[in-house]
Enzyme design. Sequence first.
Site, mmCIF file in Angstrom:
data_model
loop_
_atom_site.group_PDB
_atom_site.id
_atom_site.type_symbol
_atom_site.label_atom_id
_atom_site.label_comp_id
_atom_site.label_asym_id
_atom_site.label_seq_id
_atom_site.Cartn_x
_atom_site.Cartn_y
_atom_site.Cartn_z
ATOM 1 N N GLU A 1 29.640 45.208 30.314
ATOM 2 C CA GLU A 1 29.956 46.289 31.266
ATOM 3 C C GLU A 1 31.426 46.685 31.168
ATOM 4 O O GLU A 1 31.780 47.844 31.338
ATOM 5 C CB GLU A 1 29.561 45.847 32.689
ATOM 6 C CG GLU A 1 28.045 45.857 32.854
ATOM 7 C CD GLU A 1 27.498 44.836 33.829
ATOM 8 O OE1 GLU A 1 28.258 44.319 34.673
ATOM 9 O OE2 GLU A 1 26.294 44.541 33.734
ATOM 10 N N HIS B 1 32.830 41.188 28.953
ATOM 11 C CA HIS B 1 31.461 41.472 29.404
ATOM 12 C C HIS B 1 31.064 42.869 28.927
ATOM 13 O O HIS B 1 31.897 43.780 28.891
ATOM 14 C CB HIS B 1 31.381 41.375 30.927
ATOM 15 C CG HIS B 1 29.981 41.387 31.433
ATOM 16 N ND1 HIS B 1 29.239 42.556 31.528
ATOM 17 C CD2 HIS B 1 29.163 40.386 31.822
ATOM 18 C CE1 HIS B 1 28.035 42.258 31.969
ATOM 19 N NE2 HIS B 1 27.958 40.943 32.161
ATOM 20 N N GLY C 1 20.092 42.993 33.431
ATOM 21 C CA GLY C 1 19.659 43.744 34.607
ATOM 22 C C GLY C 1 18.370 44.515 34.406
ATOM 23 O O GLY C 1 18.008 45.350 35.230
ATOM 24 N N ASN D 1 27.670 35.336 37.775
ATOM 25 C CA ASN D 1 28.493 36.545 37.729
ATOM 26 C C ASN D 1 27.976 37.486 38.809
ATOM 27 O O ASN D 1 26.941 38.124 38.638
ATOM 28 C CB ASN D 1 28.402 37.194 36.341
ATOM 29 C CG ASN D 1 29.161 38.510 36.270
ATOM 30 O OD1 ASN D 1 29.906 38.853 37.191
ATOM 31 N ND2 ASN D 1 28.974 39.246 35.185
ATOM 32 N N TRP D 2 28.700 37.534 39.911
ATOM 33 C CA TRP D 2 28.242 38.367 41.037
ATOM 34 C C TRP D 2 28.464 39.852 40.758
ATOM 35 O O TRP D 2 27.987 40.698 41.513
ATOM 36 C CB TRP D 2 28.983 37.973 42.321
ATOM 37 C CG TRP D 2 28.541 36.666 42.899
ATOM 38 C CD1 TRP D 2 27.654 35.779 42.357
ATOM 39 C CD2 TRP D 2 28.957 36.107 44.153
ATOM 40 N NE1 TRP D 2 27.487 34.687 43.198
ATOM 41 C CE2 TRP D 2 28.288 34.872 44.302
ATOM 42 C CE3 TRP D 2 29.829 36.521 45.155
ATOM 43 C CZ2 TRP D 2 28.471 34.056 45.428
ATOM 44 C CZ3 TRP D 2 30.017 35.703 46.263
ATOM 45 C CH2 TRP D 2 29.341 34.480 46.400
ATOM 46 N N LYS D 3 29.235 40.174 39.725
ATOM 47 C CA LYS D 3 29.596 41.579 39.457
ATOM 48 C C LYS D 3 30.189 42.184 40.748
ATOM 49 O O LYS D 3 30.850 41.468 41.487
ATOM 50 C CB LYS D 3 28.380 42.348 38.929
ATOM 51 C CG LYS D 3 27.734 41.611 37.745
ATOM 52 C CD LYS D 3 26.716 42.405 36.987
ATOM 53 C CE LYS D 3 26.171 41.553 35.838
ATOM 54 N NZ LYS D 3 25.262 42.287 34.964
ATOM 55 N N GLU E 1 24.915 37.767 25.429
ATOM 56 C CA GLU E 1 24.221 38.591 26.410
ATOM 57 C C GLU E 1 23.743 39.883 25.741
ATOM 58 O O GLU E 1 24.511 40.858 25.652
ATOM 59 C CB GLU E 1 25.161 38.954 27.571
ATOM 60 C CG GLU E 1 25.608 37.772 28.400
ATOM 61 C CD GLU E 1 25.966 38.201 29.825
ATOM 62 O OE1 GLU E 1 25.428 37.596 30.754
ATOM 63 O OE2 GLU E 1 26.766 39.138 29.995
ATOM 64 N N GLY F 1 23.380 36.970 36.306
ATOM 65 C CA GLY F 1 23.783 38.107 37.127
ATOM 66 C C GLY F 1 22.972 38.174 38.410
ATOM 67 O O GLY F 1 23.222 37.451 39.374
ATOM 68 N N GLY F 2 21.973 39.050 38.424
ATOM 69 C CA GLY F 2 21.199 39.310 39.642
ATOM 70 C C GLY F 2 20.691 38.059 40.354
ATOM 71 O O GLY F 2 20.786 37.957 41.584
ATOM 72 N N SER G 1 18.889 38.734 32.321
ATOM 73 C CA SER G 1 17.634 38.556 33.068
ATOM 74 C C SER G 1 17.145 37.104 33.094
ATOM 75 O O SER G 1 15.942 36.854 33.024
ATOM 76 C CB SER G 1 16.547 39.489 32.530
ATOM 77 O OG SER G 1 16.925 40.848 32.726
HETATM 78 P P1 13P Z 1 21.355 39.831 34.865
HETATM 79 O O1 13P Z 1 21.116 38.338 35.018
HETATM 80 O O2 13P Z 1 21.303 40.560 36.166
HETATM 81 O O3 13P Z 1 20.504 40.413 33.790
HETATM 82 O O4 13P Z 1 22.881 39.991 34.362
HETATM 83 C C1 13P Z 1 23.330 39.231 33.294
HETATM 84 C C2 13P Z 1 24.784 39.386 33.193
HETATM 85 O O5 13P Z 1 25.283 40.448 32.875
HETATM 86 C C3 13P Z 1 25.617 38.230 33.549
HETATM 87 O O6 13P Z 1 26.930 38.406 33.153
#
Ligand code: 13P
Length: 252
Positions: free
Chosen positions: A98, A96, A174, A10-12, A168, A234-235, A213
């Site tokens: 977010e 998600h 993050g 997930n590149w966001k 999640e 994510g990251g 994470s």
């Molecule tokens: P991180 O891996 O950056 O914690 O993000 C997780 C996430 O929200 C994937 O959708």
Amino acid sequence: MPNASLVIANWKMNGNRELTKTMSMALREKLSQLQKVKIVVCPPFTLISELASQCYYDDIAIGAQNVSEHTSGAYTGETSTTQLQEFGVSYVLVGHSERRQLFAETDDKVNEKALATVNAGMTAVICVGENKAQRDEGNTWKVVAEQAKAALANLPKEKAGKVVLAYEPVWAIGTGETASPEQAQDVHAKLRTLLVEQFGAIGEKMPLLYGGSVKADNAAELFAQKDIDGGLIGGASLKESDFVAICQAAQG
Ligand code: 13P
């Protein structure tokens, strides 16, 4: 021994055309070693077309980070399932945290989006998870169960093959603070039971992903858990070497 089957990036709201090139090249080079793992990359909408043209391998699928619950019409700024499919999208992240927190997506809206996604023939990756206060109050399962049940409402058994659940925990997203393998497995085991209750035997096989994470150095122990079938990253999905290492950890 880890043996996870699905890893989703997930590149966001990150990445650019350069990243689509370097990532697709990195995945292409390593792909032969990853036959057991399905990889899905969810870039921002603007990069979907470019990434799809570079990732033409069976084992890599393109995902979207959001979709409209409507099919077409006067919904400025929204994108429909059909429009995504035209560009080769076969997975959609739904609900998600977010989107829930920053864009006021309710459980009902998440459910509508999940239904729209599977009815269009795409796979819905439904995200659920508690925040820190909810965990501290001992309400983790209550919150996760409510979100999961609401998101899965009215989903018929024959669509179960098009549903992935991603646990999640919001406090782990993050932050660098990962759920321990035991904490994650505990929730996953309960989600497994919930899936079997709703969908029957196929619930045993529906992928349950962990996200929050996940890094190259903690992926293997998370993926080694019985009910963790992969990760939503994510990251660490923005750096080729890290993402490839996580996919390799899934392979076991
Ligand atoms: P991180 O891996 O950056 O914690 O993000 C997780 C996430 O929200 C994937 O959708």
